[in-house]
Design a protein around this motif. Structure first.
Motif, short mmCIF file in Angstrom:
data_model
loop_
_atom_site.label_atom_id
_atom_site.label_comp_id
_atom_site.label_asym_id
_atom_site.label_seq_id
_atom_site.Cartn_x
_atom_site.Cartn_y
_atom_site.Cartn_z
N ALA A 215 0.84 -1.20 0.00
CA ALA A 215 0.00 0.00 0.00
C ALA A 215 0.87 1.25 0.00
O ALA A 215 1.92 1.29 0.66
CB ALA A 215 -0.92 0.00 1.22
N VAL A 228 -2.22 1.38 -4.80
CA VAL A 228 -1.62 0.06 -4.65
C VAL A 228 -0.26 0.07 -5.33
O VAL A 228 -0.09 0.69 -6.39
CB VAL A 228 -2.52 -1.03 -5.26
CG1 VAL A 228 -1.89 -2.42 -5.07
CG2 VAL A 228 -3.91 -0.99 -4.65
N GLY A 332 -6.55 -5.23 -4.60
CA GLY A 332 -6.26 -3.95 -3.97
C GLY A 332 -7.26 -3.60 -2.89
O GLY A 332 -8.17 -4.37 -2.57
N PRO A 345 -7.64 -6.30 1.47
CA PRO A 345 -7.61 -6.32 0.00
C PRO A 345 -8.57 -7.35 -0.57
O PRO A 345 -8.83 -8.39 0.04
CB PRO A 345 -6.15 -6.70 -0.32
CG PRO A 345 -5.68 -7.44 0.89
CD PRO A 345 -6.38 -6.81 2.05
N ASP A 388 -7.87 1.58 -6.14
CA ASP A 388 -7.12 0.46 -6.72
C ASP A 388 -6.11 0.92 -7.77
O ASP A 388 -5.42 0.09 -8.36
CB ASP A 388 -8.07 -0.55 -7.36
CG ASP A 388 -8.87 -1.33 -6.32
OD1 ASP A 388 -8.27 -1.74 -5.31
OD2 ASP A 388 -10.08 -1.51 -6.51
N SER A 391 -2.59 -0.78 -9.01
CA SER A 391 -2.56 -2.23 -8.81
C SER A 391 -2.12 -2.93 -10.09
O SER A 391 -2.39 -2.47 -11.20
CB SER A 391 -3.95 -2.72 -8.39
OG SER A 391 -3.94 -4.11 -8.17
#
Length: 441
Positions: A215, A228, A332, A345, A388, A391
């Motif tokens: 994170a 992410v 995420g 997540p 997100d 990610s």
């Protein structure tokens, strides 16, 4: 993210008593490359840099192999281990890297190209069809070496005699055995998934299921979670450029091994500071998906644990179908379907679709779609949402997860995301050279 379907070796020996059926190809890189045999029966090749006193080495090598097996040649890795290879470079000696060979039949892959820092060391013809060209790259960078000597370095193994020219039969094996150190690699375990829930249709990722997940925070207070990131080496994480562009390293913190966002500090996780923020030169701050990839170089090397491990990087030899169609996975801490932030997540499976289909079904997105973007969606309208960004869109190849894309933008629907269409990703496969050139291993 909305609800989803839940988805060494012993001593090495210089190439010698190959079985009588094994053919060793000739190459044009004497002094820079040699084939070796391990006492357990495996085979590998070692590359040595042409000069000492160089603190950064960018390698590109290619092999020709019979058939179509992408795994015949392993990734390029520091030799004989990362620690020893980097110590040599730091001490001003010549850097060394290696590849392993497997499933090559009765003829070892043939070296056809080798380049270091833009200097071509050798070139050769490929095998006749059916054959495949396998290209491997690696960037090694360390602080300035203690010695700038240009004298020849000490080899990690005694230099073997130049390999003989291949005979017309498969029975010519004039090699003598020599000992060599054990080979190790930080990337032997990249892209390996941990344990997941047993029930079908679960929502959450279990602790350590995707150990590359991390994170990104704008400060140490844990209040400003932004995006992410994914671990790709002991010094580098990958994310979206729009998550980090224009920010100074002192603003950013990466929480490795992160799982429960409500637990601060979290046991087994590691909060690390950032040394460098890197985005492509053409990215100017606007969210343009075809260049929306960024790297964060961490202040200190991390130690891999069951909760912190790297994702595998895409490579040029991993083929992409023009019709796409592959199933990928994204995970995420983004918003759920009610617009609420998630504590743990979540993951979702998505199917990649070709650009022409994405253009046809999302006409309003045509300004964001190029040959360097990917579209992917889910028939149940599940997928990544706000929070997100950055990610990794990963695909499973040979039981390992490789990063193919980075979450960039999605159609909106009020205060949440319209996932009835497609999410647009930056295609990391089209930026892999930039990633490898800028990451620190």
């Amino acid at each position: 993210m909305t609800i989803l379907w839940l988805t060494f070796l012993g001593l090495c020996l210089n190439l010698s008593s190959f079985t009588s059926a094994l053919f060793v190809p000739q190459h044009n890189c004497e002094g820079y490359f040699d084939y070796f045999e391990e006492d357990i029966g495996g085979y590998f090749g070692v590359f040595t840099a042409p000069r000492s006193g160089v603190s950064s080495l960018s390698w590109t090598v290619s092999f020709s192999a019979h058939g179509y097996d992408e795994d015949t040649v392993s990734p390029l890795m520091p030799y004989p281990s990362k620690a020893l290879a980097f110590e040599k470079i730091h001490n001003g000696e010549r850097g060394t890297v290696f590849v392993r060979f497997q499933d090559f039949g009765n003829e070892l892959p043939k070296l056809t190209y080798a380049e270091v820092n833009g200097e071509v060391l050798c070139e050769d013809n490929e095998y006749k069809a059916p054959s495949i060209t396998l290209t491997r790259t690696l960037l090694m960078s360390t602080s300035a070496p203690n010695s700038q000597s240009t004298a020849p370095s000490k080899h990690l193994v005694p230099p073997p005699p130049p390999p003989p020219k291949p005979s017309t039969t498969l029975n010519d094996n004039p090699f003598s055995r020599r000992s060599a150190p054990r080979i190790e690699s930080d990337f032997d375990q990249c892209g390996e998934e941990g344990f997941g829930p047993l029930q079908i249709g679960g929502e959450l990722v279990t602790r350590g299921q995707y150990p590359w997940l991390a994170a990104l925070y704008d400060d140490r207070s844990f209040e400003k979670y932004t995006c992410v990131t994914s671990v790709i080496s002991k010094r580098t994480v990958i994310t979206a450029a729009h998550c980090i562009h224009g920010k100074s390293p002192s603003q950013l913190w990466v929480y490795l091994g992160r799982h429960d966002r409500n637990e601060n500090p979290e046991s087994g996780a590691l909060l690390v500071s950032v040394n460098r923020v890197l985005t492509p030169s053409e990215f100017e701050g606007d969210i343009v998906p075809d260049k929306d990839v960024g790297l964060l170089v961490l202040d200190e090397p991390i130690v891999y644990t069951k909760y912190i491990k790297p994702l595998c990087l895409w490579s040029k030899d991993l083929r992409v179908s023009p019709d796409e169609g592959e199933t990928g996975m994204v995970a995420g801490w983004g918003y759920d379907q009610t617009g609420e932030k998630t504590r743990f997540p979540m993951t979702v499976n998505v199917r990649l679709v070709p650009l022409i289909r994405c253009l046809k079904e999302m006409k309003r997105a045509e300004d964001f779609l190029t040959s360097r973007t990917i579209c992917a969606g889910n028939s149940q309208a599940h997928g990544p949402c706000f929070g997100d960004s950055g990610s990794a869109l990963v695909v499973l190849r040979n039981n390992r997860y490789y990063v193919r894309g980075i979450v960039s933008i999605s159609p909106r629907q009020g205060f949440t995301c319209d996932l009835s269409g497609y999410v647009i990703y930056c295609d990391v496969a089209k930026h892999i050279d930039w990633v490898r050139q800028n990451m620190v291993v």
